[in-house]
Write a protein that holds these residues in place. Structure first.
Motif, PDB file in Angstrom:
ATOM      1  N   UNK A   1       0.575  -1.338  -0.041  1.00 12.31           N
ATOM      2  CA  UNK A   1      -0.132   0.138   0.192  1.00 12.31           C
ATOM      3  C   UNK A   1       0.721   1.240  -0.275  1.00 12.31           C
ATOM      4  N   UNK A   2       1.587   1.278   0.750  1.00 15.49           N
ATOM      5  CA  UNK A   2       2.539   2.130   1.293  1.00 15.49           C
ATOM      6  C   UNK A   2       3.623   2.587  -0.304  1.00 15.49           C
ATOM      7  N   UNK A   3       3.662   1.709  -1.313  1.00 15.86           N
ATOM      8  CA  UNK A   3       4.741   1.620  -2.532  1.00 15.86           C
ATOM      9  C   UNK A   3       3.478   2.463  -3.832  1.00 15.86           C
TER      10      UNK A   3
ATOM     11  N   UNK B   1      -1.780 -12.898 -13.309  1.00 14.73           N
ATOM     12  CA  UNK B   1      -2.221 -11.402 -14.391  1.00 14.73           C
ATOM     13  C   UNK B   1      -2.406 -10.347 -14.140  1.00 14.73           C
ATOM     14  N   UNK B   2      -2.773 -10.279 -12.661  1.00 13.51           N
ATOM     15  CA  UNK B   2      -3.382  -8.616 -12.179  1.00 13.51           C
ATOM     16  C   UNK B   2      -1.884  -7.856 -11.752  1.00 13.51           C
ATOM     17  N   UNK B   3      -0.774  -9.484 -11.058  1.00 16.30           N
ATOM     18  CA  UNK B   3       0.160  -8.616 -11.195  1.00 16.30           C
ATOM     19  C   UNK B   3       1.187  -7.926 -12.072  1.00 16.30           C
TER      20      UNK B   3
ATOM     21  N   UNK C   1      -0.139  -7.255 -15.273  1.00 13.30           N
ATOM     22  CA  UNK C   1      -1.084  -5.353 -14.790  1.00 13.30           C
ATOM     23  C   UNK C   1      -0.178  -4.779 -14.326  1.00 13.30           C
ATOM     24  N   UNK C   2      -0.251  -4.703 -13.118  1.00 16.92           N
ATOM     25  CA  UNK C   2       0.140  -3.861 -12.044  1.00 16.92           C
ATOM     26  C   UNK C   2       1.894  -3.192 -12.232  1.00 16.92           C
ATOM     27  N   UNK C   3       2.372  -4.517 -12.976  1.00 12.87           N
ATOM     28  CA  UNK C   3       3.846  -4.226 -13.481  1.00 12.87           C
ATOM     29  C   UNK C   3       3.707  -2.775 -14.194  1.00 12.87           C
ATOM     30  N   UNK C   4       3.244  -3.382 -15.599  1.00 15.39           N
ATOM     31  CA  UNK C   4       3.080  -2.853 -16.423  1.00 15.39           C
ATOM     32  C   UNK C   4       2.794  -1.574 -16.350  1.00 15.39           C
TER      33      UNK C   4
ATOM     34  N   UNK D   1       9.001   0.709 -10.549  1.00 17.20           N
ATOM     35  CA  UNK D   1       9.225  -0.342 -11.356  1.00 17.20           C
ATOM     36  C   UNK D   1       9.995  -1.679 -10.556  1.00 17.20           C
ATOM     37  N   UNK D   2      10.815  -1.208  -9.804  1.00 16.32           N
ATOM     38  CA  UNK D   2      11.807  -2.063  -9.263  1.00 16.32           C
ATOM     39  C   UNK D   2      10.933  -2.560  -8.034  1.00 16.32           C
ATOM     40  N   UNK D   3      10.672  -1.635  -6.561  1.00 15.30           N
ATOM     41  CA  UNK D   3       9.654  -1.324  -5.935  1.00 15.30           C
ATOM     42  C   UNK D   3       8.592  -2.506  -6.416  1.00 15.30           C
ATOM     43  N   UNK D   4       7.915  -2.224  -6.868  1.00 14.18           N
ATOM     44  CA  UNK D   4       7.479  -3.563  -7.087  1.00 14.18           C
ATOM     45  C   UNK D   4       7.351  -4.759  -7.496  1.00 14.18           C
ATOM     46  N   UNK D   5       8.509  -4.705  -8.473  1.00 15.48           N
ATOM     47  CA  UNK D   5       9.401  -5.870  -8.386  1.00 15.48           C
ATOM     48  C   UNK D   5       9.965  -6.718  -7.157  1.00 15.48           C
TER      49      UNK D   5
END
Length: 189
Positions: free
Chosen positions: A49-51, A123-125, A127-130, A149-153
């Motif tokens: 949530x913070x990210x 697929x949700x992850x 999509x969020x990454x994209x 993008x890095x923090x999400x990974x």
């Protein structure tokens, strides 16, 4: 349309969309827990949530401070944005009451393999990454695109294994997805 006006409209539409999704998630969470579902990953969820919150702050700040205009690739990025939004809706509709922003698993529930889940596990992850890459690039917000993008990974490297452990332990997840990859349809591998 002026670039900043376009940015503000899109920015607030995305914020509104996320708020609606949180309302849907909260309603689904309540229903699932009434059915006996169990929540996992509470610790890392706060970081997620913070990210995502900081993403919007960074994106807004970078756009307003540097105002680099629209990307030269904006038509392609705009199409990709709409494709991701279509897939996002497809995901939510496919999972129905089981869709959530949290890891909430209903023991012995039938694993859903319709919609985009016929092709990939997460697929949700994907999509969020994209989205975290495409949306800032649309306005040349390079710092935000790269950092988040890095923090999400990083957060997904924690979240996905935890989600898969929960699903494997409480459902027929492993057997249901044995022929599927995490992010890319089989035909691409």
């Amino acid at each position: 349309m002026e670039d900043l006006s376009f940015f503000l409209i899109l920015f607030f539409i995305i914020i509104f969309q996320r708020l609606v999704e949180l309302i849907i998630a909260r309603k689904n969470e309540k229903w699932m827990k009434q059915q006996g579902a169990i929540e996992f990953g509470k610790k890392h969820y706060l970081y997620m949530v913070l990210i995502h919150s900081l993403f919007f702050c960074s994106f807004f700040t970078e756009k307003v401070m540097f105002n680099r205009g629209l990307s030269l690739l904006w038509p392609l990025l705009w199409i990709l944005f709409f494709v991701t939004q279509g897939i996002r809706v497809w995901i939510i509709l496919s999972l129905g009451k089981y869709w959530n922003t949290k890891i909430i698993v209903l023991p012995n529930a039938k694993v859903i393999r319709r919609g985009p889940y016929r092709f990939i596990k997460h697929p949700n992850y994907a999509v969020v990454t994209l989205e975290l890459f495409i949306i800032p690039l649309l306005f040349n917000a390079y710092f935000t695109a790269l950092l988040f993008t890095i923090l999400n990974i990083v957060i997904l490297s924690i979240r996905i294994p935890e989600e898969e452990r929960a699903l494997k332990g409480l459902t027929e997840y492993e057997g249901s997805f044995k022929s599927c990859n995490r992010f890319f349809p089989k035909l691409l591998n």
